[in-house]
Design a protein around this motif. Structure first.
Motif, PDB file in Angstrom:
ATOM      1  N   PRO A 288       0.810  -1.225   0.000  1.00  0.00           N
ATOM      2  CA  PRO A 288       0.000   0.000   0.000  1.00  0.00           C
ATOM      3  C   PRO A 288       0.845   1.278   0.000  1.00  0.00           C
ATOM      4  O   PRO A 288       0.498   2.256  -0.664  1.00  0.00           O
ATOM      5  N   THR A 289       1.960   1.254   0.723  1.00  0.00           N
ATOM      6  CA  THR A 289       2.838   2.431   0.743  1.00  0.00           C
ATOM      7  C   THR A 289       3.472   2.668  -0.622  1.00  0.00           C
ATOM      8  O   THR A 289       3.524   3.800  -1.123  1.00  0.00           O
ATOM      9  N   VAL A 290       3.972   1.591  -1.254  1.00  0.00           N
ATOM     10  CA  VAL A 290       4.593   1.727  -2.575  1.00  0.00           C
ATOM     11  C   VAL A 290       3.578   2.246  -3.590  1.00  0.00           C
ATOM     12  O   VAL A 290       3.875   3.157  -4.374  1.00  0.00           O
ATOM     13  N   LEU A 291       2.372   1.675  -3.574  1.00  0.00           N
ATOM     14  CA  LEU A 291       1.336   2.134  -4.503  1.00  0.00           C
ATOM     15  C   LEU A 291       0.927   3.571  -4.214  1.00  0.00           C
ATOM     16  O   LEU A 291       0.627   4.336  -5.136  1.00  0.00           O
ATOM     17  N   GLY A 292       0.928   3.946  -2.932  1.00  0.00           N
ATOM     18  CA  GLY A 292       0.588   5.321  -2.595  1.00  0.00           C
ATOM     19  C   GLY A 292       1.590   6.313  -3.166  1.00  0.00           C
ATOM     20  O   GLY A 292       1.214   7.355  -3.712  1.00  0.00           O
ATOM     21  N   VAL A 293       2.885   5.993  -3.034  1.00  0.00           N
ATOM     22  CA  VAL A 293       3.913   6.861  -3.615  1.00  0.00           C
ATOM     23  C   VAL A 293       3.793   6.883  -5.133  1.00  0.00           C
ATOM     24  O   VAL A 293       3.907   7.934  -5.775  1.00  0.00           O
ATOM     25  N   LEU A 294       3.558   5.711  -5.729  1.00  0.00           N
ATOM     26  CA  LEU A 294       3.408   5.649  -7.182  1.00  0.00           C
ATOM     27  C   LEU A 294       2.242   6.521  -7.644  1.00  0.00           C
ATOM     28  O   LEU A 294       2.372   7.297  -8.601  1.00  0.00           O
ATOM     29  N   GLY A 295       1.100   6.394  -6.975  1.00  0.00           N
ATOM     30  CA  GLY A 295      -0.043   7.221  -7.344  1.00  0.00           C
ATOM     31  C   GLY A 295       0.241   8.691  -7.191  1.00  0.00           C
ATOM     32  O   GLY A 295      -0.207   9.524  -7.989  1.00  0.00           O
TER      33      GLY A 295
ATOM     34  N   VAL B 216      -4.633  -1.485  -5.416  1.00  0.00           N
ATOM     35  CA  VAL B 216      -4.361  -0.714  -6.629  1.00  0.00           C
ATOM     36  C   VAL B 216      -5.512   0.243  -6.920  1.00  0.00           C
ATOM     37  O   VAL B 216      -5.311   1.419  -7.241  1.00  0.00           O
ATOM     38  N   GLU B 217      -6.733  -0.254  -6.795  1.00  0.00           N
ATOM     39  CA  GLU B 217      -7.913   0.601  -7.015  1.00  0.00           C
ATOM     40  C   GLU B 217      -7.909   1.775  -6.044  1.00  0.00           C
ATOM     41  O   GLU B 217      -8.192   2.923  -6.432  1.00  0.00           O
ATOM     42  N   LYS B 218      -7.541   1.516  -4.809  1.00  0.00           N
ATOM     43  CA  LYS B 218      -7.541   2.577  -3.795  1.00  0.00           C
ATOM     44  C   LYS B 218      -6.462   3.626  -4.087  1.00  0.00           C
ATOM     45  O   LYS B 218      -6.691   4.827  -3.929  1.00  0.00           O
ATOM     46  N   ALA B 219      -5.282   3.163  -4.526  1.00  0.00           N
ATOM     47  CA  ALA B 219      -4.157   4.074  -4.703  1.00  0.00           C
ATOM     48  C   ALA B 219      -4.135   4.756  -6.072  1.00  0.00           C
ATOM     49  O   ALA B 219      -3.678   5.904  -6.189  1.00  0.00           O
ATOM     50  N   LEU B 220      -4.631   4.061  -7.110  1.00  0.00           N
ATOM     51  CA  LEU B 220      -4.492   4.589  -8.473  1.00  0.00           C
ATOM     52  C   LEU B 220      -5.822   4.855  -9.163  1.00  0.00           C
ATOM     53  O   LEU B 220      -5.840   5.302 -10.316  1.00  0.00           O
ATOM     54  N   GLY B 221      -6.918   4.578  -8.499  1.00  0.00           N
ATOM     55  CA  GLY B 221      -8.216   4.796  -9.132  1.00  0.00           C
ATOM     56  C   GLY B 221      -8.481   6.243  -9.487  1.00  0.00           C
ATOM     57  O   GLY B 221      -9.240   6.534 -10.422  1.00  0.00           O
ATOM     58  N   HIS B 222      -7.832   7.173  -8.756  1.00  0.00           N
ATOM     59  CA  HIS B 222      -8.055   8.604  -9.032  1.00  0.00           C
ATOM     60  C   HIS B 222      -7.117   9.141 -10.121  1.00  0.00           C
ATOM     61  O   HIS B 222      -7.209  10.306 -10.497  1.00  0.00           O
ATOM     62  N   TRP B 223      -6.223   8.288 -10.622  1.00  0.00           N
ATOM     63  CA  TRP B 223      -5.333   8.682 -11.734  1.00  0.00           C
ATOM     64  C   TRP B 223      -6.160   8.637 -13.016  1.00  0.00           C
ATOM     65  O   TRP B 223      -6.494   7.578 -13.509  1.00  0.00           O
TER      66      TRP B 223
END
Length: 459
Positions: free
Chosen positions: A133-140, A237-244
């Motif tokens: 979750p942390t890695v995906l958060g930074v990626l997003g 992934v949906e939580k971290a990148l869904g707003h991209w």
């Protein structure tokens, strides 16, 4: 005190009083043991592949964004902006600076890196599986709010100009650029490295504009491989990148032309004491039914250390430390590359032997023994390449971009086992005949030119 041991050579170890020590028979491998791939497409158009691969408590993250130039010809300005974007994507966001990004990733033992080529922009890295979750958060965060701070961009721009200057002084870079031009002309795929002048002219505003237009989810693919529960990972992934989100679609590279057979081009590099031989021709795509036969033919010719060409120019003649041939996959097709570096005084001789070995592939097709050895190597190297989480993630990303899935990997040993000597001979006839090639030779033309021109087929 124990008696001193007598040294035995490898040949002695491999023999018995009755003769050479027999090798055990290899069992038939029906498929590569691979896990299930869980796939979904988010509402923003991002395709996600998640794979449970335990062994170490880590996860590999690989985001592939098609990132081609807009026009049909090579564009120095776009290439320079794309290179600088890849160097500065992780240097700051609306929430954090470079140090803040690095510190956040470090809390979960993770890192991220970025690279770009004429086809794609890739963000990849790894970290503790529990820290996904942390890695995906930074990626997003970097995908949606990278700021490209001017101070960071100016610093990276100067470094990039210096790296390009050093790279362009290397003979292998000169040879690669000349080969790509020979293969593809002015198509964008030929421009792998921009000029230093083009990079020096890039501004932060231009990089931000390229990000807005090209760093988009629709058409992009994220691959996750590791000690994860796939459905939970997809939810993260949906939580971290869904707003991209973006109205744009990632831009795929247009189909390049395939190499046309013809004379080799002699590229003058004054004072060079070595020459770079680079031959090229069409190859078979991965999804071609005859790809397995082509792969085995290539291995016999020059695809691994025990190949015919390597045996000739390295082991027998001593012209080079290494010679290699292999396929490069491009949109809509594939190209075969044949390359080696040799001393200037044996350049013509090395070219002669290379042409001889290509011709021998046609006149004396690979034997059953050569094919079996190549087949074992192909299966073994496949297993090794997929043994790590990173290797599997990279392979899945490349196959997905080509429209292929994990079943293609599972069935690959079966396809290799089914290839007959006749099919390999046909592939050799179709792809390895000397007249089917073109290419470049980089070296001091005053030293190597007369003998090369006397051989013919060099301009």
């Amino acid at each position: 005190m124990s008696a001193p041991t007598t040294h035995r050579s490898a040949e002695q170890i491999g023999r018995t009083p009755q003769g050479p020590r027999p090798l055990p028979d290899l069992g038939a491998m029906r498929e590569v043991p691979l896990p299930e791939v869980h796939t979904t497409t988010l509402s923003n158009g991002l395709r996600v592949l998640a794979v449970h691969r335990p062994g170490v408590p880590m996860v590999e993250v690989r985001l592939r964004i098609p990132f081609a130039a807009a026009g049909p010809t090579a564009d120095q300005a776009f290439s320079a902006r794309a290179e600088l974007l890849s160097s500065t994507l992780l240097t700051g966001t609306a929430e954090r600076d470079r140090v803040g990004i690095d510190d956040e990733l470090a809390t979960v033992g993770a890192d991220l890196g970025v690279f770009v080529d004429p086809e794609r922009l890739v963000v990849q890295g790894s970290g503790l599986a529990a820290g996904l979750p942390t890695v995906l958060g930074v990626l997003g965060e970097v995908l949606t709010s990278a700021t490209y701070p001017e101070q960071e961009l100016v610093r990276e721009r100067a470094r990039l100009v210096e790296r390009i200057s050093l790279a362009r002084a290397q003979p292998r870079t000169v040879a690669r650029e000349a080969l790509q031009r020979k293969r593809f002309g002015d198509h964008p795929i030929a421009l792998e490295t921009p000029t230093g002048e083009a990079v020096a002219a890039v501004t932060p505003e231009q990089v931000r504009a390229v990000h807005t237009a090209g760093v988009v989810p629709r058409g992009s693919t994220l691959v996750l491989v590791g000690d994860i529960e796939p459905q939970s990972a997809l939810a993260e992934v949906e939580k971290a990148l869904g707003h991209w989100r973006s109205e744009e679609t990632a831009r795929e590279l247009s189909l390049p032309p395939l190499p046309v057979a013809g004379p080799l081009e002699l590229v003058h590099r004054p004072g060079s004491v070595q020459s770079q031989l680079r031959l090229t021709g069409p190859a078979r795509r991965r999804d071609d039914p005859g790809y397995a036969a082509f792969q085995l033919a290539n291995l016999v010719f020059g695809g691994y250390f025990s190949s015919r060409w390597m045996e000739n120019v390295r082991e027998d003649k001593g012209y080079t430390y290494g010679a290699h041939s292999g396929a490069e996959f491009v949109p809509g097709g594939a190209v075969l590359g044949v390359e080696t570096d040799v001393a200037s005084d044996v350049t013509a001789a090395a070219l002669l032997e290379t042409r001889y070995e290509l011709g021998r592939m046609v006149a004396v097709p690979p034997t059953a023994e050569e094919i079996d050895a190549a087949r074992r190597y192909a299966v073994g190297s496949l297993l090794i390449s997929l043994d790590s989480q990173g290797g599997l993630a990279a392979t899945l990303s490349a196959l997905d971009a080509a429209g292929l899935g994990i079943d293609w990997l599972r069935e690959r040993p079966v396809r290799l086992e089914a290839v007959t000597p006749e099919q390999v001979a046909d592939a050799a006839l179709q792809y390895f005949a000397p007249e089917r090639f073109t290419g470049v030779i980089v070296g001091d033309a005053e030293t190597i030119g007369p003998r090369l021109r006397a051989l013919g087929g060099v301009e």
